[in-house]
Structures are given as structure tokens and as C-alpha cells.
Design an enzyme around this catalytic site. Sequence first.
Site, PDB file in Angstrom:
ATOM      1  N   ASN A  97      -0.117   0.726  10.064  1.00 32.90           N
ATOM      2  CA  ASN A  97      -0.332   1.777  11.063  1.00 32.90           C
ATOM      3  C   ASN A  97       0.181   3.146  10.629  1.00 32.90           C
ATOM      4  O   ASN A  97       0.564   3.960  11.466  1.00 32.90           O
ATOM      5  CB  ASN A  97       0.313   1.375  12.406  1.00 32.90           C
ATOM      6  CG  ASN A  97      -0.232   0.060  12.931  1.00 32.90           C
ATOM      7  OD1 ASN A  97      -1.403  -0.237  12.757  1.00 32.90           O
ATOM      8  ND2 ASN A  97       0.622  -0.728  13.548  1.00 32.90           N
ATOM      9  N   GLU A 116      -7.220  -0.995   1.306  1.00 31.91           N
ATOM     10  CA  GLU A 116      -6.503  -2.283   1.229  1.00 31.91           C
ATOM     11  C   GLU A 116      -6.330  -2.739  -0.218  1.00 31.91           C
ATOM     12  O   GLU A 116      -6.553  -3.910  -0.567  1.00 31.91           O
ATOM     13  CB  GLU A 116      -7.246  -3.350   2.046  1.00 31.91           C
ATOM     14  CG  GLU A 116      -7.469  -2.988   3.505  1.00 31.91           C
ATOM     15  CD  GLU A 116      -6.200  -2.938   4.342  1.00 31.91           C
ATOM     16  OE1 GLU A 116      -5.108  -3.246   3.816  1.00 31.91           O
ATOM     17  OE2 GLU A 116      -6.284  -2.569   5.530  1.00 31.91           O
ATOM     18  N   GLN A 148      -3.904  -3.473  -1.967  1.00 33.74           N
ATOM     19  CA  GLN A 148      -2.907  -4.512  -2.271  1.00 33.74           C
ATOM     20  C   GLN A 148      -3.560  -5.857  -2.561  1.00 33.74           C
ATOM     21  O   GLN A 148      -2.985  -6.696  -3.251  1.00 33.74           O
ATOM     22  CB  GLN A 148      -1.897  -4.654  -1.128  1.00 33.74           C
ATOM     23  CG  GLN A 148      -2.418  -5.273   0.160  1.00 33.74           C
ATOM     24  CD  GLN A 148      -3.011  -4.266   1.116  1.00 33.74           C
ATOM     25  OE1 GLN A 148      -3.132  -3.090   0.793  1.00 33.74           O
ATOM     26  NE2 GLN A 148      -3.361  -4.713   2.314  1.00 33.74           N
TER      27      GLN A 148
END
Length: 201
Positions: A12, A89, A91
Site C-alpha cells: 500500500n 510486482e 519480487q
Amino acid sequence: MSKLYFRYGAMNSGKSTNLMQVAFNYEERGMKVKIFKPRVDSKGGNRLVSRLGVQRAADFSVGTEDDLYHVTEKWIQEEGKIHCILVDEVQFLKAEQIDQLLKVAIMLKVPVICYGLRTDFQMNGFPGSSRLLLLAHSIEELKTICTCGKKALLNGRKINGEFVFEGEQVAIDLEDNVEYQSLCADCYFKFQRKSLKNKNK
């Protein structure tokens, strides 16, 4: 020289929103952008989803065996110059795919900006993020706050509303009653102690 960038932040912190804003800025100037999204991130399907309600389709859903250098090279051959590659994203990518993105920046001369988490809910590094911390030309933190008001550093995982500190590294937000909360270190350890105490009752 084109560079490989890593912009990380806790849950967030506005990573996907920032990515879509960067894409908009390039396109507003008539430049071409391509977006990678790991296939394992099933939230939103092949679309990037922001908490603000903004959405955008990814250009390529990345599987574990995909070579991102070859994908980008093919795009350039078929469509011409690409001005920026954006990765959401990040990761979830494999370490060797980060190496491929570095080659895109250096050999194909396309800037690559990656967005993602640095650590998982157990404070361990993800393969993609760990490799980026070693290779990225530029590393920038996108900041957010814990519910207590302090700077959020870590990611807490909740299942059915309760914090958990064991389980598989990958569990997608808002699926199977899983949700995440950005936490400062103080709150993370407080909830961890509470979870351990309840487990030992």
C-alpha cells in the site's frame, strides 16, 4: 546510458499507482511503454490494479521460463523503439530474469523501472528483489505509514483477519481470505509476539 531502477515499498505504498503514472507521462509525450507483470500475481488477471481504482492491462504476463531480454528484443524488431520497460510486482520474478532486465537496459538501451516488495511477511527477501538490490543502478523507497503513524517497513499477512507468521512465501492479496497490512517494525514484532502467545495457549 539506460539504467535498471528498483522502486520498492511496503504494501500500500502506491507502487502500481506510481508505475501507471510513469506510463502515462511517457505516453503523453508520444513515447512507447511496455509493461511486464508476473503471471503468479493473479490479482486482476493480466491487469495492474491500484487501490485508487486505476487499472491498466499489462503487455506481457511473465511465466517462470520467459526470457525478458528476448521478449523485449522481439518487440523492438516488430514495433520499433521502446522508450521504457515497466515491471509490476517484480519480487515474483526469478533472479535470472532480473539479469535479463539488466541486459535490456545495457544492451538494448531501454530504461527498465521495476516496482515491488523488498521482503515478504516473514522478513525474508524475494528472489527478484534480492537480485535487484545487488544489480540495480538506482534504488528508491516509496514510503507509506503503519496504522500507528510510524513509517511502515514490513508487511504483515492476515488470514481471516488474524496476523500469521508461517506459511508459503507467495499468497496473493485478497485471495483465499488473505490480506496484507504495512507495518512498522514495532507493530510487526508486537503482532508476532501476540500470534506466538495465542499459538502456545
